[in-house]
Design a protein around this motif. Structure first.
Motif: not given
Lengths: 456, 285
Positions: A185, A159, A412
């Motif tokens: 992330s 990400t 994610a």
């Protein structure tokens, strides 16, 4: 080269290859706005039939923007792998499609094939693919790139952490950054879209990113996405950055509208080799998106999928670390609703991979499109199964500076778990060290940004 | 009977128990009072339970309006975060797709004309049609409006009818009065449905206005759907470069207040007429 066909008893004739390519595209509001889309569903299919019978040579010899007028065309044509091209120049586009989907065709075969295809052929094949074709074909291929870490390995989903702030407040940016890191992330990039495109503003944020990256020993990349010329100036004056970013278009005229040329990109590359903090070979970051050429009247009467493929042809010449399509940012004049955005996301990802660039996708939408958070969650799941390198992450999906919505930091983690994917390896080790992730899942501590504010 | 200290201790324990299972005590209160989860006060609350440093988290939340400190259930958003996000998106969508109420326009004494867009979906997909008045509209303007005024003001929905309804009744009188006070002639105001910024070029050509000014709703973000902008041009004509436009943006109650904006725009118009220029050609100061 035949530009007509009979279909269901009706004769359909097209005026040029550019016309066939435009009418063979799945329905997009941008092509309708440009006045080049098929007039009926049957005409669209007729164009696909004609396209399927054209050869690789036909498409190579008829670029949608003339060679003499355009450096994107020249870069693409001049760098073609002629050995590969000679082998396949007589293939029909239908044959290329079936070759890609064939069980016998390996990942290495597709990568080799891509080097012999011009953007127009890549776009042509894409127009003959269904959505699942696009996912299946793209999933055969992984395009890796290395800066401080390596992106694009099979089994990973990375990400870009996008901690934007409405006034570029460094403390506000840092707060969103810590929140994102605490959800796992940021393995592709810690990357900010600045409000103020000035050397001092970019430098201030880059210094903060660099300091955080070093203090917590985070194996990732940093970048502040100002204009390429502002970033160059900032790096010259000592700002630390791993990557330099620029939005790109599929024609020289489009790139001129964006305020740069290939020379600017070359300057950025050589500057980063000398002064960048990135360790690997791949140090550029490009963003694209269907429709941007039409919006700057730089589309030469060609459709938005073909112009998008030309962005990837341009990008691959500079070996970027990451490329992403900001697929739903442009608005309903170009991509009307979630159906068109999802299709465009799958097309762009497939075309990027076939062109050999490390593709990510900003699965996003604006508030005047017929799409919502459900739709972009769908798109991110489809792309994660297709092996996309990365998606975006912002606090709860809401970007307070760009005024659009994309994937939440949370997404994610959920996608990785559902599909058995992992962050970039070094980053996962780091998350485990920080106590944020364990056995591929978030821990009880995850989601608490204050784990980064404790005095050490 | 329990004494007060015991009651307090029990209450504390209950709250601790609730917090342990991830449900903030505040949620229970909201359930009973039907409290608005989309109010600024609600949004300031943190849903994250047991942060390592609660004070630091409050400081972080004060540094940004981004949705941080939101916590999670598994790898997903908490229900309240998810619903607040959806509520904000719904407001933004309604602002784009709903029409300005006819009553509102009547009360302001504005008549309505339409561009070449027949409906909202055509409007959002065909910017070219939203820049052109339909033939009936041209006829109406020719019949109803004063010709060749110094300044022609009109309103348009743009991408937010909410912004029009939130600001127009405050900005329009101030703007008109300020211009009249400067001794300028102000054209007959009206409202354009399905109007883009560029429709002002067509309006200026039809009415022969020296300066044209459209007050229009901007594309909503999740933070506000009430933002209006004014786009001003001296000697506008269809096909002129965009750089000739002067813009006054961010007109809403937490930005540039409508009344203030009205007075400010009148001053800008005064300068444009004095310099016979607008946009990049207009000298600052």
């Amino acid at each position: 080269m035949t530009l007509f066909t009979v279909l269901s008893g009706k004769t359909f004739t097209f005026s040029s290859i550019k016309d066939v390519l435009a009418k063979a595209s799945e329905k997009k509001s941008g092509d309708i706005l440009a006045g080049i889309a098929a007039a009926s569903d049957l005409e669209r299919v007729a164009a696909k039939v004609v396209l399927s019978r054209l050869t690789v040579r036909d498409l190579r010899e008829n670029p949608v923007v003339p060679y003499e007028d355009d450096e994107v065309t020249r870069l693409n044509q001049d760098s073609l792998d002629m050995t590969v091209y000679q082998e396949i120049s007589g293939w029909s586009i239908a044959q290329v499609r079936e070759y890609i989907l064939d069980y016998k065709t390996t990942e290495a075969d597709i990568k080799r094939l891509g080097r012999g295809l011009t953007a127009e052929t890549v776009a042509g094949v894409c127009k003959l693919m269904s959505n699942l074709d696009l996912i299946y074909a793209a999933n055969k291929v992984r395009v890796m790139a290395t800066c401080n870490t390596t992106i694009g390995r099979r089994g990973t989903l990375a990400t870009r952490l996008q901690p934007n702030h409405s006034t570029d407040s460094v403390e506000g940016i840092t707060a969103s950054l810590f929140e994102g890191l605490s959800y796992g992330s940021g393995d592709a990039l810690l990357g900010l879209n600045p409000v103020n495109d000035t050397v001092s503003s970019l430098t201030e944020v880059l210094k903060r990113f660099d300091e955080i990256k070093n203090r917590f020993e985070i194996p990732t990349q940093i970048c502040v996405l100002g204009h390429i010329t502002t970033q160059i100036e900032a790096v010259k004056r000592g700002a630390p950055t791993d990557l330099i970013f620029q939005s790109i278009a599929g024609s020289q005229k489009g790139n001129t509208a964006f305020g740069f040329s290939t020379d600017t990109v070359r300057e950025a590359l050589s500057l980063l080799k000398e002064k960048g903090t990135g360790k690997g070979e791949n140090v550029l970051y490009f963003e694209t998106g269907q429709g941007s050429e039409l919006s700057s009247d730089a589309h030469y009467g060609a459709d938005q999928v073909t112009m998008e493929a030309r962005c990837y042809a341009f990008a691959r010449e500079f070996h970027p670390f990451m490329v992403n399509t900001v697929v739903g940012f442009i608005g309903p004049e170009y991509l009307y609703d979630s159906k068109q955005v999802i299709r465009a996301g799958l097309e762009d990802h497939f075309m990027g991979k076939l062109s050999g660039v490390p593709m990510g996708c900003d699965c996003c939408y604006t508030n005047h499109m017929l799409a919502d958070q459900n739709d972009i969650e769908n798109l991110s799941l489809l792309l994660a199964s297709a092996g996309v390198n990365y998606i975006l992450g912002v606090p709860a999906g809401d970007d307070i500076m760009l005024n659009y919505q994309t994937n939440a930091y949370h997404d994610a983690a959920a996608l990785r778990e559902v599909l058995g994917l992992h962050p970039i390896w070094e980053f996962e080790k780091w998350l485990e060290k920080m106590g944020i992730m364990e056995n591929g899942r978030l821990t009880a501590k995850a989601g608490d940004p204050t784990i980064f504010t404790q005095r050490r | 009977m329990l004494d007060e200290a015991t009651i307090a201790r029990i209450a504390e324990e209950v709250i601790r128990e609730l917090t342990k299972y991830g449900v903030p005590a505040a949620e229970h209160t909201k359930q009973e009072t039907g409290e608005d989860i989309d109010s600024p006060e609600s949004k300031r609350e943190t849903l994250l339970t047991n942060p390592q440093d609660g004070e630091a988290l409050q400081k972080m939340k004060r540094a940004t309006t981004a949705r941080i400190g939101v916590g999670r259930c598994g790898p997903r958003l908490n229900t309240r975060t998810m619903l607040t996000l959806r509520a904000d998106h719904a407001k933004a969508r309604d602002a784009v797709f709903a029409d300005v109420t006819p009553n509102f326009l009547e009360e302001l004494g504005l008549f309505t004309v339409q561009t070449c867009c027949g409906d909202k979906n055509t409007y959002v997909t065909r910017p070219d049609l939203g820049r052109k008045l339909c033939p009936e509209a041209v006829e109406t303007l020719e019949q109803k409006c004063r010709k060749r005024p110094d300044v022609q003001i009109f309103a348009a929905d743009g991408l937010s009818s909410t912004a029009v309804e939130a600001n127009l009744s405050r900005i329009l009188p101030v703007l008109t009065d300020s211009l009249t006070d400067k001794g300028l002639t102000v054209g007959t105001p009206f409202y354009v449905r399905f109007g883009r910024v560029g429709v002002e070029d067509h309006v200026a050509e039809i009415l022969g206005a020296k300066v044209v000014c459209v007050l229009l709703g901007e594309r909503p973000g999740l933070a506000t759907a009430e933002s209006m902008s004014a786009y001003l041009v001296y000697n506008a004509h269809v096909g002129m470069p965009e750089s000739k436009r002067t813009v006054v943006s961010n007109i809403h109650k937490n930005g540039l207040a409508a009344v203030e904006a009205g007075a400010y725009i009148a001053d800008v118009i005064g300068k444009m007429l004095a310099q016979k220029a607008s946009g990049v050609d207009l000298k600052k100061g």
